[in-house]
Design a protein around this motif. Structure first.
Motif, PDB file in Angstrom:
ATOM      1  N   ALA A  17      14.175  -9.545   7.252  1.00  0.00           N
ATOM      2  CA  ALA A  17      14.047 -10.191   8.555  1.00  0.00           C
ATOM      3  C   ALA A  17      13.500  -9.179   9.547  1.00  0.00           C
ATOM      4  O   ALA A  17      13.828  -8.004   9.495  1.00  0.00           O
ATOM      5  CB  ALA A  17      15.397 -10.702   9.042  1.00  0.00           C
ATOM      6  N   CYS A  18      12.657  -9.645  10.455  1.00  0.00           N
ATOM      7  CA  CYS A  18      12.110  -8.788  11.500  1.00  0.00           C
ATOM      8  C   CYS A  18      12.294  -9.497  12.835  1.00  0.00           C
ATOM      9  O   CYS A  18      11.998 -10.675  12.963  1.00  0.00           O
ATOM     10  CB  CYS A  18      10.626  -8.499  11.247  1.00  0.00           C
ATOM     11  N   ASP A  19      12.809  -8.754  13.826  1.00  0.00           N
ATOM     12  CA  ASP A  19      12.958  -9.314  15.178  1.00  0.00           C
ATOM     13  C   ASP A  19      12.327  -8.415  16.240  1.00  0.00           C
ATOM     14  O   ASP A  19      12.588  -8.568  17.424  1.00  0.00           O
ATOM     15  CB  ASP A  19      14.426  -9.583  15.497  1.00  0.00           C
ATOM     16  N   GLY A  21      12.997  -5.431  16.823  1.00  0.00           N
ATOM     17  CA  GLY A  21      13.891  -4.297  17.005  1.00  0.00           C
ATOM     18  C   GLY A  21      14.071  -3.799  18.418  1.00  0.00           C
ATOM     19  O   GLY A  21      14.543  -2.703  18.633  1.00  0.00           O
ATOM     20  N   GLY A  26      12.140  -7.831  22.037  1.00  0.00           N
ATOM     21  CA  GLY A  26      11.541  -8.001  20.711  1.00  0.00           C
ATOM     22  C   GLY A  26      10.822  -9.341  20.600  1.00  0.00           C
ATOM     23  O   GLY A  26      10.191  -9.800  21.539  1.00  0.00           O
ATOM     24  N   HIS A  27      10.948  -9.972  19.441  1.00  0.00           N
ATOM     25  CA  HIS A  27      10.327 -11.275  19.218  1.00  0.00           C
ATOM     26  C   HIS A  27      11.294 -12.138  18.421  1.00  0.00           C
ATOM     27  O   HIS A  27      12.317 -11.644  17.947  1.00  0.00           O
ATOM     28  CB  HIS A  27       8.977 -11.120  18.495  1.00  0.00           C
ATOM     29  N   PRO A  28      11.021 -13.435  18.262  1.00  0.00           N
ATOM     30  CA  PRO A  28      11.915 -14.282  17.467  1.00  0.00           C
ATOM     31  C   PRO A  28      12.074 -13.721  16.054  1.00  0.00           C
ATOM     32  O   PRO A  28      11.117 -13.182  15.494  1.00  0.00           O
ATOM     33  CB  PRO A  28      11.187 -15.636  17.424  1.00  0.00           C
ATOM     34  N   ARG A  29      13.273 -13.826  15.507  1.00  0.00           N
ATOM     35  CA  ARG A  29      13.514 -13.342  14.144  1.00  0.00           C
ATOM     36  C   ARG A  29      12.732 -14.191  13.158  1.00  0.00           C
ATOM     37  O   ARG A  29      12.766 -15.416  13.213  1.00  0.00           O
ATOM     38  CB  ARG A  29      14.993 -13.403  13.799  1.00  0.00           C
ATOM     39  N   TRP A  31      11.739 -14.424   8.874  1.00  0.00           N
ATOM     40  CA  TRP A  31      12.050 -13.969   7.520  1.00  0.00           C
ATOM     41  C   TRP A  31      10.745 -13.796   6.774  1.00  0.00           C
ATOM     42  O   TRP A  31       9.897 -14.681   6.778  1.00  0.00           O
ATOM     43  CB  TRP A  31      12.961 -14.961   6.808  1.00  0.00           C
ATOM     44  N   CYS A  43       4.555  -8.007   9.559  1.00  0.00           N
ATOM     45  CA  CYS A  43       5.111  -8.996  10.481  1.00  0.00           C
ATOM     46  C   CYS A  43       3.977  -9.581  11.324  1.00  0.00           C
ATOM     47  O   CYS A  43       3.179  -8.840  11.902  1.00  0.00           O
ATOM     48  CB  CYS A  43       6.146  -8.336  11.383  1.00  0.00           C
TER      49      CYS A  43
END
Length: 58
Positions: A17-19, A21, A26-29, A31, A43
């Motif tokens: 998952a990337c949000d 950080g 940040g940005h919306p999480r 997957w 991402c």
């Protein structure tokens, strides 16, 4: 003004998952799934690159 290169992170799992950080900045999480063929995924929001451990040189 120079632009920083996107961050590269070595991970052990193919589903991550990337949000962004950066908390509220940040940005919306999202997957992401790293395919065995590629060995990495980027991402679509922040361009962070996630590389499967052992595939760093690929």
């Amino acid at each position: 003004m120079t632009t920083q290169a996107p961050e590269t992170k070595i991970v052990e799992k193919s589903k991550i998952a990337c949000d962004g950080g950066e908390g509220a900045l940040g940005h919306p999480r999202v997957w992401l799934h790293i395919s065995e063929e590629d060995g990495y995924v980027e991402c679509p929001y922040c361009d962070a690159k996630y590389v499967l451990k052992g595939r760093e040189a690929a």
